[in-house]
Design a protein around this motif. Structure first.
Motif, PDB file in Angstrom:
ATOM      1  N   GLY A 136      27.811  60.010  34.198  1.00  0.00           N
ATOM      2  CA  GLY A 136      28.604  61.022  33.509  1.00  0.00           C
ATOM      3  C   GLY A 136      28.524  60.881  32.003  1.00  0.00           C
ATOM      4  N   LYS A 137      29.675  61.048  31.336  1.00  0.00           N
ATOM      5  CA  LYS A 137      29.711  60.990  29.876  1.00  0.00           C
ATOM      6  C   LYS A 137      29.294  59.620  29.354  1.00  0.00           C
ATOM      7  N   LEU A 138      29.643  58.557  30.049  1.00  0.00           N
ATOM      8  CA  LEU A 138      29.253  57.219  29.599  1.00  0.00           C
ATOM      9  C   LEU A 138      27.734  57.066  29.584  1.00  0.00           C
ATOM     10  N   LEU A 139      27.070  57.638  30.573  1.00  0.00           N
ATOM     11  CA  LEU A 139      25.614  57.611  30.615  1.00  0.00           C
ATOM     12  C   LEU A 139      25.031  58.489  29.514  1.00  0.00           C
ATOM     13  N   ASP A 140      25.584  59.690  29.367  1.00  0.00           N
ATOM     14  CA  ASP A 140      25.120  60.592  28.304  1.00  0.00           C
ATOM     15  C   ASP A 140      25.233  59.910  26.936  1.00  0.00           C
ATOM     16  N   ASP A 141      26.334  59.199  26.713  1.00  0.00           N
ATOM     17  CA  ASP A 141      26.544  58.501  25.444  1.00  0.00           C
ATOM     18  C   ASP A 141      25.488  57.404  25.233  1.00  0.00           C
ATOM     19  N   ALA A 142      25.162  56.671  26.289  1.00  0.00           N
ATOM     20  CA  ALA A 142      24.154  55.612  26.184  1.00  0.00           C
ATOM     21  C   ALA A 142      22.775  56.196  25.892  1.00  0.00           C
ATOM     22  N   VAL A 143      22.422  57.277  26.584  1.00  0.00           N
ATOM     23  CA  VAL A 143      21.128  57.934  26.350  1.00  0.00           C
ATOM     24  C   VAL A 143      21.065  58.458  24.923  1.00  0.00           C
ATOM     25  N   GLN A 144      22.147  59.059  24.455  1.00  0.00           N
ATOM     26  CA  GLN A 144      22.176  59.588  23.092  1.00  0.00           C
ATOM     27  C   GLN A 144      22.106  58.465  22.065  1.00  0.00           C
ATOM     28  N   TRP A 145      22.789  57.358  22.327  1.00  0.00           N
ATOM     29  CA  TRP A 145      22.748  56.203  21.434  1.00  0.00           C
ATOM     30  C   TRP A 145      21.299  55.752  21.250  1.00  0.00           C
ATOM     31  N   CYS A 146      20.543  55.705  22.343  1.00  0.00           N
ATOM     32  CA  CYS A 146      19.135  55.297  22.270  1.00  0.00           C
ATOM     33  C   CYS A 146      18.298  56.351  21.544  1.00  0.00           C
ATOM     34  N   LYS A 147      18.534  57.633  21.846  1.00  0.00           N
ATOM     35  CA  LYS A 147      17.808  58.712  21.159  1.00  0.00           C
ATOM     36  C   LYS A 147      18.040  58.668  19.657  1.00  0.00           C
ATOM     37  N   ASP A 148      19.275  58.397  19.249  1.00  0.00           N
ATOM     38  CA  ASP A 148      19.608  58.316  17.828  1.00  0.00           C
ATOM     39  C   ASP A 148      18.823  57.212  17.123  1.00  0.00           C
ATOM     40  N   ARG A 149      18.330  56.250  17.882  1.00  0.00           N
ATOM     41  CA  ARG A 149      17.558  55.139  17.323  1.00  0.00           C
ATOM     42  C   ARG A 149      16.070  55.287  17.609  1.00  0.00           C
TER      43      ARG A 149
ATOM     44  N   HIS B 161      27.678  43.484  25.865  1.00  0.00           N
ATOM     45  CA  HIS B 161      28.660  44.003  26.826  1.00  0.00           C
ATOM     46  C   HIS B 161      29.954  44.398  26.119  1.00  0.00           C
ATOM     47  N   LYS B 162      30.258  45.681  26.145  1.00  0.00           N
ATOM     48  CA  LYS B 162      31.539  46.193  25.646  1.00  0.00           C
ATOM     49  C   LYS B 162      31.984  47.353  26.537  1.00  0.00           C
ATOM     50  N   TYR B 163      31.393  47.450  27.733  1.00  0.00           N
ATOM     51  CA  TYR B 163      31.644  48.564  28.638  1.00  0.00           C
ATOM     52  C   TYR B 163      33.147  48.801  28.785  1.00  0.00           C
ATOM     53  N   PRO B 164      33.627  50.024  28.716  1.00  0.00           N
ATOM     54  CA  PRO B 164      32.903  51.293  28.693  1.00  0.00           C
ATOM     55  C   PRO B 164      32.433  51.711  27.300  1.00  0.00           C
ATOM     56  N   GLU B 165      32.785  50.929  26.269  1.00  0.00           N
ATOM     57  CA  GLU B 165      32.290  51.217  24.927  1.00  0.00           C
ATOM     58  C   GLU B 165      30.818  50.823  24.853  1.00  0.00           C
ATOM     59  N   ILE B 166      30.173  51.161  23.751  1.00  0.00           N
ATOM     60  CA  ILE B 166      28.799  50.733  23.517  1.00  0.00           C
ATOM     61  C   ILE B 166      28.845  49.608  22.498  1.00  0.00           C
ATOM     62  N   GLY B 167      28.333  48.444  22.904  1.00  0.00           N
ATOM     63  CA  GLY B 167      28.345  47.274  22.030  1.00  0.00           C
ATOM     64  C   GLY B 167      27.272  47.347  20.964  1.00  0.00           C
ATOM     65  N   GLU B 168      27.202  46.290  20.166  1.00  0.00           N
ATOM     66  CA  GLU B 168      26.165  46.180  19.139  1.00  0.00           C
ATOM     67  C   GLU B 168      24.813  45.949  19.816  1.00  0.00           C
ATOM     68  N   GLU B 169      23.763  46.418  19.149  1.00  0.00           N
ATOM     69  CA  GLU B 169      22.411  46.207  19.678  1.00  0.00           C
ATOM     70  C   GLU B 169      22.115  44.726  19.784  1.00  0.00           C
ATOM     71  N   ILE B 170      21.493  44.326  20.879  1.00  0.00           N
ATOM     72  CA  ILE B 170      20.988  42.962  21.003  1.00  0.00           C
ATOM     73  C   ILE B 170      19.767  42.878  20.078  1.00  0.00           C
ATOM     74  N   PRO B 171      19.685  41.821  19.267  1.00  0.00           N
ATOM     75  CA  PRO B 171      18.615  41.750  18.264  1.00  0.00           C
ATOM     76  C   PRO B 171      17.227  42.049  18.833  1.00  0.00           C
TER      77      PRO B 171
END
Length: 145
Positions: free
Chosen positions: A48-61, A14-24
């Protein structure tokens, strides 16, 4: 099986609205579930952008979701929001806010892969027998050794 996943507190800390570190092991486990042919839906309050960022974060991984905040990819949502949000039809919901909290991702995978409850897994790990396991067995009274 269709599995709905929360993002904050479930995939990342949890770091909302930021994206926190991956849970192991979250990303590795999600990839394994996808490889096992489960449909994974990202189900989050982000928009919105927060959702787009989360989806992109997952795509990047390397995680591509079956759908995001909807039952299937082709579902049309609100004209003002490309990610339509409503109740999702899933067999399993993985969320840090469930009763008892979020088990570790290895346990989550075992629950899904082996069709076991959290109770079953904890009982197996501890070696304890439940009352249901003892049905039919005559119990000793407290004074008998």
């Amino acid at each position: 099986m269709t599995i709905a996943l929360d993002f904050d507190g479930t995939i990342v800390e949890h770091k909302y609205p930021e994206i926190g570190e991956e849970i192991p092991f979250a990303i590795d486990t999600i990839k394994k579930l996808i490889a096992d042919h489960h449909k994974i839906i990202l189900w989050t309050v982000r928009e919105g952008k927060l959702l787009d960022d989360a989806v992109q974060w997952c795509k990047d991984r390397g995680v591509e979701f079956y759908a995001v905040n909807k039952d299937y990819p082709e579902e049309n949502g609100s004209a003002s929001n490309k990610y339509f949000s409503r109740k999702i039809k899933a067999e399993v919901f993985i969320d840090d806010c469930n009763v008892g909290g979020l088990p570790d991702w290895g346990t989550i995978y075992m629950m899904i892969n082996e069709h076991k409850t959290l109770y079953d897994i904890y009982r197996e790990r501890s070696g304890n027998l439940s009352y249901q396991d003892q049905v039919g067995k005559k119990k000793k009274h407290w004074w008998q050794f």
